[in-house]
Every structure is written in structure tokens, then in C-alpha cells.
Design a protein around this motif. Structure first.
Motif, PDB file in Angstrom:
ATOM      1  N   VAL A 125       0.654  -0.975  -0.520  1.00  0.00           N
ATOM      2  CA  VAL A 125      -0.028   0.142  -0.043  1.00  0.00           C
ATOM      3  C   VAL A 125       0.540   1.075  -0.144  1.00  0.00           C
ATOM      4  O   VAL A 125       0.359   2.332  -1.093  1.00  0.00           O
ATOM      5  CB  VAL A 125      -1.148  -0.319   1.371  1.00  0.00           C
ATOM      6  CG1 VAL A 125      -1.571   0.934   1.204  1.00  0.00           C
ATOM      7  CG2 VAL A 125      -2.009  -1.102   1.523  1.00  0.00           C
TER       8      VAL A 125
ATOM      9  N   THR B 216      -5.374   1.936  -4.631  1.00  0.00           N
ATOM     10  CA  THR B 216      -5.135   1.444  -3.490  1.00  0.00           C
ATOM     11  C   THR B 216      -6.424   0.775  -3.566  1.00  0.00           C
ATOM     12  O   THR B 216      -6.866   0.019  -3.286  1.00  0.00           O
ATOM     13  CB  THR B 216      -3.989   1.513  -2.866  1.00  0.00           C
ATOM     14  OG1 THR B 216      -4.939   3.132  -2.197  1.00  0.00           O
ATOM     15  CG2 THR B 216      -3.404   1.305  -3.241  1.00  0.00           C
ATOM     16  N   ASP B 217      -7.504   1.250  -4.127  1.00  0.00           N
ATOM     17  CA  ASP B 217      -8.824   1.081  -3.595  1.00  0.00           C
ATOM     18  C   ASP B 217      -9.521   0.372  -5.070  1.00  0.00           C
ATOM     19  O   ASP B 217      -9.379   0.569  -5.914  1.00  0.00           O
ATOM     20  CB  ASP B 217      -9.974   2.022  -3.302  1.00  0.00           C
ATOM     21  CG  ASP B 217     -10.310   3.232  -4.471  1.00  0.00           C
ATOM     22  OD1 ASP B 217      -9.241   2.718  -5.360  1.00  0.00           O
ATOM     23  OD2 ASP B 217      -9.856   4.805  -4.175  1.00  0.00           O
ATOM     24  N   PHE B 218     -10.662  -0.082  -4.700  1.00  0.00           N
ATOM     25  CA  PHE B 218     -11.603  -0.816  -5.461  1.00  0.00           C
ATOM     26  C   PHE B 218     -12.902   0.133  -5.965  1.00  0.00           C
ATOM     27  O   PHE B 218     -13.973   0.191  -6.625  1.00  0.00           O
ATOM     28  CB  PHE B 218     -12.559  -2.474  -5.331  1.00  0.00           C
ATOM     29  CG  PHE B 218     -11.626  -2.999  -4.402  1.00  0.00           C
ATOM     30  CD1 PHE B 218     -11.206  -3.968  -5.480  1.00  0.00           C
ATOM     31  CD2 PHE B 218     -10.843  -2.512  -3.613  1.00  0.00           C
ATOM     32  CE1 PHE B 218     -10.485  -4.860  -5.085  1.00  0.00           C
ATOM     33  CE2 PHE B 218      -9.657  -3.724  -3.012  1.00  0.00           C
ATOM     34  CZ  PHE B 218      -9.345  -4.690  -3.552  1.00  0.00           C
TER      35      PHE B 218
ATOM     36  N   TRP C 151     -14.420  -0.062  -9.896  1.00  0.00           N
ATOM     37  CA  TRP C 151     -15.564  -1.374 -10.134  1.00  0.00           C
ATOM     38  C   TRP C 151     -16.321  -0.869 -10.580  1.00  0.00           C
ATOM     39  O   TRP C 151     -17.352  -1.179 -11.789  1.00  0.00           O
ATOM     40  CB  TRP C 151     -15.833  -2.108  -9.077  1.00  0.00           C
ATOM     41  CG  TRP C 151     -16.857  -3.049  -8.915  1.00  0.00           C
ATOM     42  CD1 TRP C 151     -17.540  -3.181  -9.154  1.00  0.00           C
ATOM     43  CD2 TRP C 151     -15.998  -4.696  -9.202  1.00  0.00           C
ATOM     44  NE1 TRP C 151     -18.265  -4.643  -8.604  1.00  0.00           N
ATOM     45  CE2 TRP C 151     -17.244  -5.754  -9.288  1.00  0.00           C
ATOM     46  CE3 TRP C 151     -15.105  -4.761  -9.627  1.00  0.00           C
ATOM     47  CZ2 TRP C 151     -17.090  -6.831  -9.578  1.00  0.00           C
ATOM     48  CZ3 TRP C 151     -14.967  -6.462  -9.766  1.00  0.00           C
ATOM     49  CH2 TRP C 151     -15.801  -7.221  -9.691  1.00  0.00           C
TER      50      TRP C 151
ATOM     51  N   THR D  27      -7.280   0.821 -16.000  1.00  0.00           N
ATOM     52  CA  THR D  27      -7.155   1.184 -14.397  1.00  0.00           C
ATOM     53  C   THR D  27      -6.393   1.314 -13.933  1.00  0.00           C
ATOM     54  O   THR D  27      -6.736   2.139 -12.883  1.00  0.00           O
ATOM     55  CB  THR D  27      -8.401   0.255 -13.314  1.00  0.00           C
ATOM     56  OG1 THR D  27      -7.483  -0.356 -13.390  1.00  0.00           O
ATOM     57  CG2 THR D  27      -9.529   0.103 -14.492  1.00  0.00           C
TER      58      THR D  27
ATOM     59  N   ALA E  14      -5.223  -0.845 -12.226  1.00  0.00           N
ATOM     60  CA  ALA E  14      -5.079  -1.251 -10.410  1.00  0.00           C
ATOM     61  C   ALA E  14      -5.182  -3.083 -10.361  1.00  0.00           C
ATOM     62  O   ALA E  14      -6.031  -3.660 -10.235  1.00  0.00           O
ATOM     63  CB  ALA E  14      -6.634  -1.238  -9.653  1.00  0.00           C
TER      64      ALA E  14
ATOM     65  N   VAL F  80      -2.824  -4.497  -8.675  1.00  0.00           N
ATOM     66  CA  VAL F  80      -2.705  -5.310  -7.632  1.00  0.00           C
ATOM     67  C   VAL F  80      -4.441  -6.053  -7.256  1.00  0.00           C
ATOM     68  O   VAL F  80      -4.449  -7.413  -7.212  1.00  0.00           O
ATOM     69  CB  VAL F  80      -1.588  -4.723  -6.090  1.00  0.00           C
ATOM     70  CG1 VAL F  80      -2.397  -5.888  -5.332  1.00  0.00           C
ATOM     71  CG2 VAL F  80      -0.864  -4.483  -6.409  1.00  0.00           C
ATOM     72  N   GLN F  81      -4.543  -4.806  -7.053  1.00  0.00           N
ATOM     73  CA  GLN F  81      -6.524  -5.624  -6.905  1.00  0.00           C
ATOM     74  C   GLN F  81      -7.113  -6.833  -8.202  1.00  0.00           C
ATOM     75  O   GLN F  81      -7.619  -7.560  -7.249  1.00  0.00           O
ATOM     76  CB  GLN F  81      -7.257  -4.228  -6.956  1.00  0.00           C
ATOM     77  CG  GLN F  81      -7.411  -3.468  -5.589  1.00  0.00           C
ATOM     78  CD  GLN F  81      -6.623  -2.022  -6.408  1.00  0.00           C
ATOM     79  OE1 GLN F  81      -5.271  -2.300  -6.638  1.00  0.00           O
ATOM     80  NE2 GLN F  81      -6.343  -0.889  -6.013  1.00  0.00           N
ATOM     81  N   VAL F  82      -6.908  -6.233  -9.037  1.00  0.00           N
ATOM     82  CA  VAL F  82      -7.088  -7.093 -10.673  1.00  0.00           C
ATOM     83  C   VAL F  82      -7.021  -8.199 -10.634  1.00  0.00           C
ATOM     84  O   VAL F  82      -7.514  -9.212 -10.461  1.00  0.00           O
ATOM     85  CB  VAL F  82      -7.381  -5.676 -11.753  1.00  0.00           C
ATOM     86  CG1 VAL F  82      -7.697  -6.878 -12.999  1.00  0.00           C
ATOM     87  CG2 VAL F  82      -8.237  -5.201 -11.472  1.00  0.00           C
TER      88      VAL F  82
ATOM     89  N   SER G 146      -5.337 -10.062  -7.544  1.00  0.00           N
ATOM     90  CA  SER G 146      -6.577 -11.114  -6.756  1.00  0.00           C
ATOM     91  C   SER G 146      -7.428 -11.350  -6.667  1.00  0.00           C
ATOM     92  O   SER G 146      -7.458 -12.240  -6.006  1.00  0.00           O
ATOM     93  CB  SER G 146      -5.816  -9.537  -5.029  1.00  0.00           C
ATOM     94  OG  SER G 146      -4.991  -9.240  -4.909  1.00  0.00           O
ATOM     95  N   ILE G 147      -8.108 -10.086  -6.929  1.00  0.00           N
ATOM     96  CA  ILE G 147     -10.187 -10.863  -7.875  1.00  0.00           C
ATOM     97  C   ILE G 147      -9.372 -11.758  -8.638  1.00  0.00           C
ATOM     98  O   ILE G 147      -9.999 -13.051  -7.967  1.00  0.00           O
ATOM     99  CB  ILE G 147     -10.704  -9.812  -8.123  1.00  0.00           C
ATOM    100  CG1 ILE G 147     -11.119  -8.274  -6.848  1.00  0.00           C
ATOM    101  CG2 ILE G 147     -12.002 -10.311  -8.386  1.00  0.00           C
ATOM    102  CD1 ILE G 147     -11.437  -7.283  -7.368  1.00  0.00           C
TER     103      ILE G 147
END
Lengths: 395, 350
Positions: free
Chosen positions: A45, A55-57, A60, A358, A360, A362-364, A366-367
Motif C-alpha cells: 500500500v 489502492t482502492d476498488f 469497479w 484502470t 489497479a 494488485v486489486q485486479v 488478487s480478484i
């Protein structure tokens, strides 16, 4: 005589108590692990914030702005969000996995039994199939199906016309689209009723066989019921299902259902590849049933088909199911090779386009990993439940 | 014995955990002090430059494995300014999909991969675009035998595109705003998209116009394909760097500006030494014979002279890679100097 319980035990220090020592070390290890995970999270982070990476979602719910050529749910560039793009990709992945599992199972069982056949040609052909297909890389096979087979097809204007207004060209397979007319629900209801009656008859036949030993074959009854009830209602309601024929207009066919070549290539490649492994699993499972079982069944006077169905397969299935689960999971994960032939699966849409638009990452990622993990776990859970159902119940 | 073995395992597990913990701490410490890209590049001894794996005119290795292209030459210019040696660059081919993640994570120092400068890429991806080394716009290529003269006739067509690009978004916008239907077929790399177009999977291939010309020369029968006249988007292509290192951002930006200023001042690869003796103060400031403008960038006074001598001015780079001196033969158009009808313009060295 005093029992040994009354004697005071030797005075040992808590430091030398194995229970306490064990708890101490395990607790310490756990604490370190948790701390390490938190550090890694915090580290990611901090670093991402320092580089102004999201660092957020919040991405979406933002509009996606790109189109996808195969969507099982409504999706458009103008109104849909990245979140909906995720579901489009997920459903496309599940579609490929589901169809692939069905086909690979059918082909795999056929080839596996074929390898054990007494017919020399059938057995050799099955062997050649297994050895060729399972010893070449899957990616190569996918590229073969996509580039060598499907792209060699003619363009839309020179489509191959198959019976039933089905057209095959290098844009895929075009099928007539069923259109539901009035009275369709009546016909559907009649078919459902026929099926229900057939199932009830099958249950009755089974109970009757247990009780008296007399056999009542359920299949002819089921077919008869379907034909008479279903067909009757169909005709009575005036053939309520019509088909919209695809018409060649402009660049491609308009109307009808289009199956994109990427999907066809992916399913062909995945099913045939996985089937070669399943064939070996099946062969191993069937070979592992002791020969004495077959001989005993023959001695009882069972017919060949019944020996296979009632004696060999139930025992072989117990051996087949666990490695078969592995093959299903492999197929699911291998479906991510879709990216290489342009099929819009979860990896291509979500971990590809959405990630790129986007940022993103790390988020993508991980999902995506969590989704594959979840699907795999659900698949193995279902297979384990089935394995438990068919397990040998010792009395 | 068993207990011994178990405690041994526990001890080694703890030791490795502790080691990992120290490592984690160290990387947190690293993260808190913004790293100096210039120092890292100097310490490493070469520049890591993310390029296109194969786009003629922008970044592509030739048959001897030597990289060529205007993006490639920009990286050579940076290396010339930093090391006085344009060959101290390691070119790392990037797919459109991976390029920004690679830059964010520090795998490359600069991304010169015909990337479009957009608002969200700076605001959301944490990048900075250091300038525009090619003003481009998106177009369509179709087969001649379709007899199509305008992109507005493409309703119902299948269109091949590289995924993860602004191209993919512009395509959706174009068809939406013109109320036309289409089928998009997206591929991970440009190469696969072109191959699918060539094999007939798609009616049209879309990318930036410069890319269309570059891909067309690679097709078996280049004359069977035609680029439609419509340009449906603005695509300012340029090098990008990570946010948070202003010094490095300036070095990349001014490498590009130095090349444009050199063309404007008539300084070429061939005459740079001679022009250094010129009495013109603008030339003297750029080439470092007057003042010390390189020092503030963290470079030497002759930084710009090194770039021009070893790589050339903007006009030379353009001509050699995409212009009349290349196979692509693209006209200067928007990429001409502002004084000659284009929009390439650089702030003065002062």
C-alpha cells in the motif's frame, strides 16, 4: 493400596512442559506469520501510494467504455461498468469450462474404454490418439485449431451451408435462432409432465425389481411418454417454436445465433487435450477392478453390458473420481490460455483490458486469483461429495 | 530424536521468517525515500527502456538484431545524455497490456512505446508523459476488394484490435456515436490482431495511423489493403515515466526538446561540432558552450550536443525511421516544426 493417581507427580518447570513449549513456539510462529503478512500488505500500500497507483476498488463502478464480442449478460460500452465487465468475463470462462468438462468427459470415457477394447483397430486408434494429444503442448493445439482449422474456412459470402440453415465461415458458426410463439409454455409443460412420469416409472421399476426380481425397462417407457405426451401437446398447440433464419447482409449474417470461432477453437482444443488424460484415468480405473469380479459376474450369468454397468463401472468409478477431479481443475485453469486466441474470458477481459485501463494491477490480479481459487474449490467440493456418495459403504 | 527433529524444523522456519521480516522492513524503508532514477541508471550502467516488440518505425529490431525506431532513438538520446554512449540502453519489449505495470513497478526507467498521452494515465496510473514525439490519430485498414471508401460504411463489420489500448476505447466511441454495429475481436498483441485480420477473421484492423502504415508493409500483399481516410481520435504518442522523480522526468522531457530545438536551429548530427562555434547565443546555450544548463538537470554541460551528435535532431530521427528515408514514407504533417506548418514546438533553453 494407594492408586498411582494420588502420588504427587515430579515437579517439572513450565519451561520443560511439552504442552506449554509446543504452544509457545506455535504461537510465536503464528504471530510472526501474521506480522509478516501485515507488513507485506502495508508495504504494497505504501509503495503504491508513493507512485500514485490506485489502492482502492472505486474503479469497479466506473464506465467500461470498451466492447466485448461474446456476452452472456447485456453489456455495452456506453452503459456498463468495469464490474459488469468482470461478470461478462467470468461467465465466458464458466461457459468454456462447463462445455469443455462435458465434452472431455464423453470423449475421455469413450477413448479410455476403447483402449481396453478387444478390437485391435479400436484399441490402437485410441492409443495413438492419447499418445499424440497428451504429448504436445496445449497452447500449440489451441493455435492449431484456431489458425489452421477455423481460419482456413471461407469468408461469410462463401459460407459452407450445413443442413438446417446452419452456416460455417471464418466468423464462426451461425445457427437459426429459436423464437418462442404462443402456446409454447403448454408444450413445455407437457414435456415436463412426461419427464416426471418417466422418472416415477423408473423409481417404481427399481422398487419392483428389488421386491420381485422382475425387470421393467424404463427407457422405452420414457421415450414413449415423451413422444405421445410431448409430441401431442406440441402439435395441439400448433408448433409454437419457430426459427429465425440467418440472412447474409453486408459483412456477415444478420439474425440467428453466432458462435464465435474463438469459442469453438478453445472448446475443441481444451476438450480433446483433457480427454486424452481422462482416457488414461478411465483405463487405469477399469484395469484396477480385479478380473475375478468380471468372472464372478459371468458365472452369475450377467450379460456383457450388465457386467460393465453393474459390476465393473461402479467399482472403477471409485478409483476414477479423484484423478478425474484433477483433470477438471486443469481444464478450468487451462481455459485461461484463451488470451492467445482472442477469446474474451476472465483473464482477457478483466486481468487484461480492465487492468490496463484502470491500472489497479494488485486489486485486479488478487480478484482474479480469488475467483479461480473459488471455482476450483467448488468443483473439487462437488466431486468429493460425489466420490463420497459412490464410496464403498462398509457394514 | 523426533522432538529434536521437530524443534529443528521450527527453528529453521522461525529463522527464515525472521529473515523475510528483515527483508520486508528493508523494502518499506526503500519505499519511504523516493528513489533517484538517475542514480540507479548510472549505478546500473545502462538505461532500461520499454519499447514496442515490433512496430516498424517506432521500435523493432532489424534483421541483425539492432533496434530501430523513433521511440528507440529517444531512449538512445537519453543514454547519450547520461552516459555519452547511445548504446548503453537495454530495450525491453513490452505488450500494450503489461507496459504500465512494468513502469509502475520500476522494471523499466522509461516507457517509449508509442503510448498515448491521456488524462487518466497520468491521474490514475501514476505516470507522467514527458512530451509528444509523434502526433498520431486512429484509423482503419480494410481489404481493397471490399470497395469501401469511408469508415462510416463499416456498420456490421468485424474489427480486429489490440486489447488494453486507447484504440479499443476509441473504437467503441466511434461506432456508438455513429450508431453503427460492429463485432470487436481483441487480441493481446498487435501481431496476433494483424494475423487474424490477414487471415480473414476480421473485415478491418484498427490502430494508430502510423501503425497501420507500419503493419501494412509487413503484410504479404501490401497493395491489397487500403487505409481509410477517417482519423477518429487524437493520439499524442510520447515517452512516459513514473511520478515522484522530477529530475528524471526533466531529463526525458528535455532530451526530446533538445532534439526539436536542434532541428529548429539547424543543428544536425553532421554539423554539431562546427555549429558549437557559432556566435548565436541560442545555439551556444543548447550545445553548452555558454552557461551551464545541463548541471541543473544532473547532466554535463554538453548534454544536448551529445544527443545530437550521437542520435541526431528530431527531423533526422523522423526521416530515418518513419519519413521519406524509411519504408513507411509518412509525411511530416502535424509532426513538422511549428515554424513549418506542424505543431512540434519546444520551449527554449534559457
Amino acid at each position: 493400596m494407594a492408586s498411582t493417581d494420588d502420588l504427587p507427580g515430579p515437579r517439572t518447570s513450565i519451561l520443560n512442559n511439552p504442552l506449554w513449549r509446543g504452544l509457545f513456539w506455535q504461537g510465536l510462529t503464528l504471530a510472526l506469520l501474521v506480522w509478516l503478512a501485515l507488513q507485506a500488505f502495508d508495504n504494497a500500500v505504501v509503495n503504491m501510494r508513493a507512485r500514485n497507483i490506485p489502492t482502492d476498488f472505486s474503479f469497479w463502478n466506473r464506465p467500461a467504455g470498451f466492447d466485448v464480442n461474446q456476452t452472456l449478460i447485456p453489456f455495452s460500452a456506453s452503459t456498463s461498468t468495469y464490474g459488469q465487465a468482470f461478470f461478462v468475463g467470468l461467465l465466458n470462462t464458466l461457459l468454456v469450462a462447463a462445455i469443455g468438462i462435458v465434452f472431455s468427459t464423453i470423449i475421455g470415457f469413450t477413448v479410455g474404454i476403447g483402449r481396453l477394447s478387444n478390437n485391435w483397430i479400436v484399441a490402437r486408434l485410441a492409443t495413438v490418439y492419447v499418445e499424440v494429444v497428451r504429448n504436445t503442448p496445449l497452447l500449440l493445439q489451441l493455435l492449431f485449431w484456431y489458425n489452421a482449422v477455423l481460419k482456413a474456412l471461407p469468408g461469410p459470402r462463401e459460407s459452407l451451408a450445413l443442413p438446417g440453415s446452419i452456416y460455417l465461415n471464418n466468423r464462426g458458426l451461425v445457427l437459426p435462432e429459436p423464437v418462442v410463439g404462443a402456446g409454447f409454455e403448454w408444450a413445455l409443460g407437457a414435456v415436463a409432465l412426461a419427464l416426471l412420469l418417466a422418472i416415477l416409472f423408473a423409481i417404481w421399476a427399481r422398487v419392483e425389481q428389488r421386491r420381485t426380481g422382475a425387470r421393467h425397462h424404463a427407457l422405452p417407457v420414457a421415450i414413449g411418454l415423451l413422444l405421445v405426451l410431448g409430441g401431442g401437446a406440441w402439435l395441439a398447440s400448433g408448433n409454437p417454436l419457430s426459427f429465425q433464419q440467418p440472412v447474409l447482409r453486408g459483412f456477415n449474417f444478420a439474425g440467428g445465433i453466432k458462435v464465435i470461432p474463438e469459442l469453438v477453437a478453445l472448446i475443441a482444443g481444451l476438450s480433446l487435450y483433457t480427454a486424452s488424460f481422462i482416457a488414461e484415468v478411465v483405463r487405469a480405473g477399469v484395469s484396477a477392478v480385479p478380473g475375478g469380479q468380471t468372472e464372478a459376474a459371468q458365472a452369475l450369468g450377467l450379460r456383457r453390458g450388465d457386467i460393465l454397468r453393474l459390476v465393473v463401472v461402479p467399482q472403477a468409478l471409485r478409483i476414477i473420481i479423484p484423478p478425474l477431479t484433477n483433470q477438471y481443475l486443469n481444464l478450468l485453469k487451462n481455459s485461461s490460455l484463451a488470451v492467445f486466441i482472442g477469446y474474451p474470458d476472465l483473464i482477457q477481459i478483466f486481468a487484461g483490458t480492465v487492468l490496463n485501463q484502470t491500472g489497479a494491477a494488485v486489486q485486479v490480479v488478487s480478484i482474479t486469483m480469488a475467483v479461480y481459487l473459488a471455482i476450483s474449490l467448488v468443483t473439487s467440493l462437488a466431486m468429493n461429495l460425489y466420490a463420497r456418495r459412490i464410496a464403498l459403504h462398509e457394514r | 530424536m523426533r522432538i529434536h527433529a521437530r524443534s529443528l524444523v521450527t527453528a529453521s522456519l522461525l529463522a527464515s521468517l525472521a529473515g523475510a521480516a528483515v527483508f520486508a522492513q528493508a523494502s518499506v524503508a526503500l519505499a519511504q525515500a523516493p528513489s533517484k532514477t538517475l542514480e540507479q541508471v548510472k549505478a546500473r550502467g545502462y538505461l532500461s527502456c520499454g519499447t514496442n516488440p515490433g512496430l516498424a518505425g517506432f521500435g523493432m529490431p532489424d534483421d541483425k538484431g539492432v533496434w530501430a525506431g523513433i521511440d528507440v532513438d529517444l531512449c538512445r538520446g537519453i543514454a547519450a545524455a547520461v552516459f555519452n554512449d547511445p548504446e548503453k540502453v537495454k530495450f525491453i519489449p513490452m505488450t500494450a497490456k503489461d507496459r504500465f505495470t512494468a513502469l509502475q513497478s520500476g522494471e523499466i526507467d522509461v516507457l517509449a512505446r508509442n503510448g498515448t498521452w491521456t488524462q487518466s494515465r497520468e491521474a490514475e496510473l501514476g505516470l507522467l508523459f514527458a512530451g509528444v514525439n509523434y502526433y498520431d490519430g486512429q484509423g482503419f485498414m480494410v481489404r481493397k476488394k471490399l470497395n469501401i471508401n469511408s469508415a462510416l460504411e463499416l456498420s456490421g463489420a468485424s474489427i480486429c484490435v489490440q486489447q488494453g489500448t486507447t484504440t479499443e476505447l476509441n473504437l467503441a466511441d466511434f461506432f456508438r456515436s455513429n450508431n453503427m454495429k460492429y463485432e470487436v475481436v481483441a487480441f493481446a498483441t498487435s501481431n496476433e490482431a494483424v494475423k487474424a485480420y490477414d487471415s480473414g477473421r476480421c473485415d478491418a484492423f484498427t490502430t494508430d495511423s502510423s501503425g497501420l502504415y507500419a503493419e501494412r508493409v509487413k503484410l504479404a500483399n501490401a497493395d491489397d489493403h487500403v487505409v481509410l481516410p477517417e482519423v477518429i481520435s487524437k493520439e499524442p504518442l510520447g515517452p512516459a515515466v513514473r511520478q515522484g522523480d522530477d529530475q528524471w522526468f526533466n531529463i526525458v522531457k528535455w532530451t526530446h526538446f533538445a532534439m526539436i530545438n536542434a532541428e529548429e536551429l539547424g543543428i544536425t548530427k553532421a554539423n554539431v561540432d562546427e555549429r558549437a562555434k557559432s556566435p548565436n547565443p541560442e545555439i551556444r546555450r543548447l550545445l553548452g558552450t555558454e552557461g551551464d544548463f545541463g548541471k541543473a538537470l544532473g547532466l554535463t554541460p554538453d548534454w544536448a550536443a551529445r544527443i545530437i551528435k550521437q542520435v541526431g535532431n528530431y527531423g533526422e530521427v523522423f526521416n530515418r525511421n518513419v519519413g521519406e528515408g524509411s519504408r513507411l514514407k509518412i509525411k511530416r504533417g502535424l509532426n513538422n516544426l511549428w515554424s513549418k506548418g506542424g505543431i512540434q514546438y519546444a520551449p527554449p533553453v534559457r
